[in-house]
Design an enzyme around this catalytic site. Structure first.
Site, PDB file in Angstrom:
ATOM      1  N   LYS A   9       0.921  -1.232   0.079  1.00 24.38           N
ATOM      2  CA  LYS A   9      -0.316   0.066   0.304  1.00 24.38           C
ATOM      3  C   LYS A   9       1.035   1.496  -0.297  1.00 24.38           C
ATOM      4  O   LYS A   9       1.779   1.188   0.249  1.00 24.38           O
ATOM      5  CB  LYS A   9      -0.639  -0.047   1.061  1.00 24.38           C
ATOM      6  CG  LYS A   9      -1.935  -1.201   1.015  1.00 24.38           C
ATOM      7  CD  LYS A   9      -3.324  -0.781   2.278  1.00 24.38           C
ATOM      8  CE  LYS A   9      -3.767  -1.943   2.222  1.00 24.38           C
ATOM      9  NZ  LYS A   9      -4.977  -1.846   3.095  1.00 24.38           N
ATOM     10  N   TYR A  49     -11.940  -2.012  -3.744  1.00 24.51           N
ATOM     11  CA  TYR A  49     -12.624  -2.320  -2.372  1.00 24.51           C
ATOM     12  C   TYR A  49     -14.035  -1.554  -2.200  1.00 24.51           C
ATOM     13  O   TYR A  49     -14.670  -1.531  -1.743  1.00 24.51           O
ATOM     14  CB  TYR A  49     -11.741  -1.080  -1.312  1.00 24.51           C
ATOM     15  CG  TYR A  49     -10.987  -1.464  -1.022  1.00 24.51           C
ATOM     16  CD1 TYR A  49     -10.760  -1.720  -0.437  1.00 24.51           C
ATOM     17  CD2 TYR A  49      -9.766  -1.227  -1.641  1.00 24.51           C
ATOM     18  CE1 TYR A  49      -9.523  -2.702   0.219  1.00 24.51           C
ATOM     19  CE2 TYR A  49      -7.901  -0.775  -1.241  1.00 24.51           C
ATOM     20  CZ  TYR A  49      -8.386  -2.045   0.266  1.00 24.51           C
ATOM     21  OH  TYR A  49      -7.470  -2.101   0.544  1.00 24.51           O
ATOM     22  N   ASN A 112      -2.200   1.099   6.465  1.00 20.54           N
ATOM     23  CA  ASN A 112      -1.514  -0.643   7.206  1.00 20.54           C
ATOM     24  C   ASN A 112      -0.462  -1.052   6.352  1.00 20.54           C
ATOM     25  O   ASN A 112      -0.624  -2.696   6.423  1.00 20.54           O
ATOM     26  CB  ASN A 112      -2.694  -1.457   7.861  1.00 20.54           C
ATOM     27  CG  ASN A 112      -4.018  -1.454   6.777  1.00 20.54           C
ATOM     28  OD1 ASN A 112      -3.842  -1.897   5.916  1.00 20.54           O
ATOM     29  ND2 ASN A 112      -4.804  -2.668   7.400  1.00 20.54           N
ATOM     30  N   HIS A 115      -2.386  -5.545   1.695  1.00 22.58           N
ATOM     31  CA  HIS A 115      -3.346  -6.211   0.990  1.00 22.58           C
ATOM     32  C   HIS A 115      -3.380  -7.259   0.879  1.00 22.58           C
ATOM     33  O   HIS A 115      -2.511  -7.288   0.284  1.00 22.58           O
ATOM     34  CB  HIS A 115      -4.490  -5.402   0.484  1.00 22.58           C
ATOM     35  CG  HIS A 115      -5.559  -6.574   0.126  1.00 22.58           C
ATOM     36  ND1 HIS A 115      -6.460  -5.440   0.145  1.00 22.58           N
ATOM     37  CD2 HIS A 115      -5.475  -6.875  -1.454  1.00 22.58           C
ATOM     38  CE1 HIS A 115      -7.618  -6.734  -0.092  1.00 22.58           C
ATOM     39  NE2 HIS A 115      -6.920  -7.636  -1.651  1.00 22.58           N
ATOM     40  N   GLU A 126      -9.699 -11.337  -7.089  1.00 23.08           N
ATOM     41  CA  GLU A 126      -8.327  -9.635  -7.002  1.00 23.08           C
ATOM     42  C   GLU A 126      -7.489 -10.030  -7.961  1.00 23.08           C
ATOM     43  O   GLU A 126      -7.001  -8.834  -8.574  1.00 23.08           O
ATOM     44  CB  GLU A 126      -7.906  -9.667  -6.008  1.00 23.08           C
ATOM     45  CG  GLU A 126      -9.643  -9.541  -4.634  1.00 23.08           C
ATOM     46  CD  GLU A 126      -9.042  -8.873  -3.199  1.00 23.08           C
ATOM     47  OE1 GLU A 126      -9.538  -9.059  -2.731  1.00 23.08           O
ATOM     48  OE2 GLU A 126      -7.858  -9.436  -3.131  1.00 23.08           O
TER      49      GLU A 126
HETATM   50  P1  IDP Z   1      -7.896  -6.322   5.870  1.00 20.00           P
HETATM   51  O1  IDP Z   1      -7.484  -5.677   5.023  1.00 20.00           O
HETATM   52  O2  IDP Z   1      -7.032  -7.142   7.011  1.00 20.00           O
HETATM   53  O3  IDP Z   1      -8.972  -7.771   4.916  1.00 20.00           O
HETATM   54  P2  IDP Z   1     -10.832  -5.708   5.672  1.00 20.00           P
HETATM   55  O4  IDP Z   1     -11.446  -5.400   6.456  1.00 20.00           O
HETATM   56  O5  IDP Z   1     -11.225  -6.279   4.631  1.00 20.00           O
HETATM   57  O6  IDP Z   1      -9.152  -5.498   6.348  1.00 20.00           O
HETATM   58  O7  IDP Z   1     -10.224  -3.936   6.012  1.00 20.00           O
HETATM   59  C1  IDP Z   1      -9.589  -3.194   4.323  1.00 20.00           C
HETATM   60  C2  IDP Z   1      -8.784  -2.143   4.835  1.00 20.00           C
HETATM   61  O8  IDP Z   1      -9.598  -0.656   4.906  1.00 20.00           O
HETATM   62  C3  IDP Z   1      -7.921  -2.370   5.613  1.00 20.00           C
HETATM   63  O9  IDP Z   1      -6.979  -2.885   5.149  1.00 20.00           O
HETATM   64  C4  IDP Z   1      -7.504  -1.228   6.358  1.00 20.00           C
HETATM   65  O10 IDP Z   1      -7.216  -0.451   6.320  1.00 20.00           O
HETATM   66  C5  IDP Z   1      -8.992  -0.456   6.134  1.00 20.00           C
HETATM   67  N1  IDP Z   1      -9.672  -0.292   7.844  1.00 20.00           N
HETATM   68  C6  IDP Z   1     -10.510  -2.188   7.780  1.00 20.00           C
HETATM   69  N2  IDP Z   1     -11.506  -1.367   9.490  1.00 20.00           N
HETATM   70  C7  IDP Z   1     -10.824  -0.244   9.282  1.00 20.00           C
HETATM   71  C8  IDP Z   1     -11.480   0.744  10.331  1.00 20.00           C
HETATM   72  O11 IDP Z   1     -12.411   0.231  11.503  1.00 20.00           O
HETATM   73  N3  IDP Z   1     -10.872   2.066  10.408  1.00 20.00           N
HETATM   74  C9  IDP Z   1     -10.108   2.327   9.642  1.00 20.00           C
HETATM   75  N4  IDP Z   1      -9.721   1.976   8.633  1.00 20.00           N
HETATM   76  C10 IDP Z   1     -10.330   0.291   8.590  1.00 20.00           C
HETATM   77 MG    MG Z   2     -10.184  -7.845   3.745  1.00 16.79          MG
END
Ligand code: IDP
Ligand code: MG
Length: 137
Positions: A9, A49, A112, A115, A126
């Site tokens: 990312k 997304y 973070n 992905h 994807e």
């Molecule tokens: P993942 O990346 O671990 O699969 P997902 O639940 O699919 O997590 O969420 C996609 C992305 O959205 C996350 O990587 C993160 O960057 C963002 N995200 C998820 N939950 C939150 C939240 O509660 N607050 C802010 N950003 C979030």
């Molecule tokens: Mg995810």
């Protein structure tokens, strides 16, 4: 053999830790079957997304994903989907286990570092979103 989609990312590409993150995959038996560095458009990020479009963080997530280039990859190996998720660590870096990519390279849940597809079915979709058949080898 399984394939999964990985994205390095914008926070991580800006910090210049692309090589260090790729090293985690290769060291742990995930082969790079396809790779490219791209700048996502807003419509790319929204479409990628779209499963999260009702979530409160969707707009910020889209903005973040277009804030700098990303590296998209197809990782291949045994149990690639789960192995990649294990190497990534928890979505919130503060909860991620020591030694995982997110614990070591990410600051917060918005930015973070990586992905990874969360199921084999999503991985197929994807991968198809970013790569044609002949780009994967
Ligand atoms: P993942 O990346 O671990 O699969 P997902 O639940 O699919 O997590 O969420 C996609 C992305 O959205 C996350 O990587 C993160 O960057 C963002 N995200 C998820 N939950 C939150 C939240 O509660 N607050 C802010 N950003 C979030
Ligand atoms: Mg995810």
């Amino acid at each position: 053999m399984e394939q999964t989609l990985s994205i390095i990312k914008p926070d991580a590409t800006k910090k210049m830790v692309i090589g260090k993150i790729i090293d985690r995959f290769e060291t742990n038996g995930l082969r790079i079957a396809a790779i490219k560095k791209i700048q996502l458009s807003e419509s790319d990020a929204k479409a990628f997304y779209s499963v999260h479009k009702e979530r409160p963080f969707y707009n910020d997530l889209v903005k973040f994903m277009i804030s700098a280039p990303v590296v998209v990859m197809v990782l291949e190996g045994q149990d690639a989907v789960k192995k990649n998720r294990d190497l990534m660590g928890a979505t919130n870096p503060k909860e991620a286990q020591k030694g995982t990519i997110r614990a070591d390279f990410a600051e917060n849940i918005d930015a973070n570092a990586v992905h990874g597809s969360d199921s084999l079915e999503n991985a197929k979709n994807e991968i198809g979103f970013f790569f044609s058949k002949k780009e994967i080898c």
